[in-house]
Design an enzyme around this catalytic site. Structure first.
Site: not given
Length: 592
Positions: A161, A294, A434-436
């Protein structure tokens, strides 16, 4: 060199005895009989210990290499990837219509813990593919599903992604990558994406990139973003691979950890892409990947803690240093093993009580996803939506902390590469980012998830805790050490929520200044609930004489430690929250 032992017994305990998956009313769970899950976990554990774990240090030492636009993965990765394909592990929970095995997501998570603990960098290649599969499966057209999913499930093709760009990470509204529509309905994708995990490598024949881009003329900000399939090699009508697309790896990041995974700069120079879902609705499709990712990152956080803890125990058991204050336990040797010392024991108990509680929390979260998706349960969907930032933020913060504690257990040896504990510290660190980032997770929790539907999900959580306490009133095994601290912690969480309700509208900064503490407060309550559930299960089995007494007794003792030594942190977090924004925002920016 570090070692790894697959925790299949504890995974079975959580799945079968605590979550009772085999008798659950969630569609598909009837297949999860005890003997079946035991066989799956044992085989995944064998693969993890015999194949993946030995490659972990290799991947860290060698890293990936970019040669003439092609990325070469570390020695042994290609062979291990083929074994994963041969075993069907990449399609364990994928749709049987496209070649998957159709198992529930909770089993995939249980297996995934072992794969991550044994080799996190390697597992990321298939982990990103799973997320891309999910987005296409949920939002793609029937033709797109037929074209891409079978080979992605098989592992012949992999996926990524692509969100982040040099000028934006969290604020995706600043994305500049553009997508210009062509006469044949395809799009030309032009732009640069950075920090793309598994963006280029030699493990699969094709890589299916999912790319967020902006169609000219659309709305500004995130409302103007669309999602596109951009294959590395074009796929012909008969399914064969055709010409190379105009997408290339422009460089590899030099990173603190996860060296065995290729983190790439990806350049799209008029590459052919295909719209997924509706125009300008790319964020909705991308969040299918991000929410799954997440939970996967939450798993990564505690899974690194698991393997670090195992090696800390091994070191503490073997290392001779000093004498026990209560008297020598190794009288014939020059010193006692350091595991006899109370402070080392505290260190190990912090680790053990976290990783076992986190395992139960994660698998419970996975079961909520199954209930929401398989059972079309809106309440489960709301609950896992609320819990996702807690899972990701709390478990990765504490998972990293656990690897540091494990390293500390080994003293100076933990700082050396020979022992291997420092790799777990470095690899775990990315999970907080990562992933927020975890700060973003806390803002999402307080700003969006907590007030959603008038706070319906958080009220349902409070009711769940209240019901558990009421149902076990009179249970002697829980009466002193579990129910009172769980009740107190839940009250702290309610008080924090009430503070946000009372101050959030008139002072948004006060709510946001306390968001990180709220995320941790919530995480502790969740682990307190998990430990209470596990203790209740273990106590019942001890009374019925249906389990291993040593395992069950240790489980209760570990839970008692968490409830008495960790759960009281909720009071500290509440005090911080109630201090408001003034201490946080007092300094002028120029004073820093």
């Amino acid at each position: 060199m570090p070692t790894y032992t697959a925790p299949t017994r504890d995974l079975q305990f959580v799945l079968q005895d605590v979550l009772k998956v085999a008798t659950s009313d969630i569609p598909g769970y009837a297949d999860l009989e005890r003997e079946f899950t035991a066989a799956v976990l044992e085989e995944a554990g064998r693969l993890s210990t015999e194949v993946l774990a030995p490659l972990n240090a290799v991947g860290d030492r060698e890293g990936c290499r970019l040669e003439n636009g092609a990325v070469r993965t570390p020695t042994g990765f290609a062979e291990a990837y083929q074994q994963m394909r041969d075993g069907g592990w990449m399609g364990l929970d994928a749709d049987p219509e496209f070649g998957g095995q159709g198992m529930p997501y909770v089993l995939n998570c249980a297996v995934g813990e072992m794969f991550v603990s044994s080799n996190m960098a390697f597992n990321m290649y298939q982990g990103l593919t799973h997320g891309a599969y999910s987005a296409i499966h949920t939002h793609g057209s029937e033709a797109q599903k037929a074209t891409y999913l079978p080979n992605m499930i098989d592992g012949r093709w992999s996926g990524t992604m692509n969100l982040t760009e040099p000028q934006c990470g969290t604020d995706l509204g600043l994305i500049r990558t553009r997508a210009e529509q062509q006469d044949d309905g395809s799009y030309q994708i032009t732009g640069t994406k950075i920090w793309i995990s598994a963006g280029e490598h030699d493990l699969s024949e094709n890589i299916i990139h999912l790319v967020l881009a902006r169609i000219p003329g659309g709305p500004d900000g995130v409302k103007g973003l669309s999602l596109f399939i951009v294959p590395k090699f074009m796929v012909q009508a008969d399914g064969a691979l055709g010409a190379r697309n105009a997408v290339a790896c422009g460089g590899l990041e030099s990173k603190m950890g996860i060296h065995g995974n290729a983190t790439c700069v990806m350049n799209y120079d008029g590459a052919t892409g295909f719209l997924i879902g509706e125009m300008h609705k790319g964020m909705r499709a991308m969040f299918t990947m991000m929410n799954e990712a997440r939970l996967g990152v939450a798993l990564q956080g505690y899974a690194q803690g698991v393997v670090a803890y195992q090696n800390a125990v091994a070191f503490a058991t073997d290392r001779l240093q000093g004498r026990a204050v209560s008297g020598a336990v190794n009288a014939d040797g020059p010193a006692d093993p350091i595991i006899v010392h109370p402070d080392v024991r505290r260190n190990l108990m912090d680790q053990k009580s976290f990783v076992e509680g986190a395992r139960a929390f994660t698998l419970w979260g996975a079961s909520l996803i199954d209930r929401a998706h398989r059972g079309k349960d809106a309440e489960a969907e709301a609950m896992i939506s609320l819990l996702t930032p807690v899972l990701k933020g709390f478990l990765t913060d504490k998972g990293f902390e656990t690897t540091v504690l494990a390293q500390q257990t080994a003293g100076g040896a933990g700082f050396t590469r020979d022992l291997g504990l420092e790799q777990f510290v470095r690899d775990a660190r990315i999970t907080m980012i990562y992933e927020g980032t975890n700060g973003i997770q806390s803002l999402d929790l307080v700003g969006r998830k907590l007030p959603a539907q008038g706070g319906k999900a958080i009220m349902a959580f409070f009711e769940m805790v209240k019901t558990f306490i009421a149902e076990h009133d009179g249970n002697a095994a829980l009466a002193t050490d579990f129910l009172p601290p769980l009740k107190a912690a839940s009250k702290d969480l309610q008080a924090a929520g009430m503070y946000f309700m009372q101050t959030g509208m008139k002072s948004p900064e006060s709510a946001l200044a306390g968001s990180y503490d709220f995320m941790h407060l919530f995480g502790h309550v969740c682990l307190g609930l998990m430990w209470s559930r596990m203790a209740a299960t273990a106590a019942a089995q001890l009374e019925a004489e249906t389990g291993d007494p040593a395992f069950l007794t240790a489980k209760i003792a570990t839970g008692r430690y968490y409830m008495s030594r960790q759960l009281p942190a909720t009071a500290m977090h509440l005090a911080r929250i109630q201090s408001g924004a003034d201490p946080v925002m007092a300094l002028d920016p120029a004073a820093f």
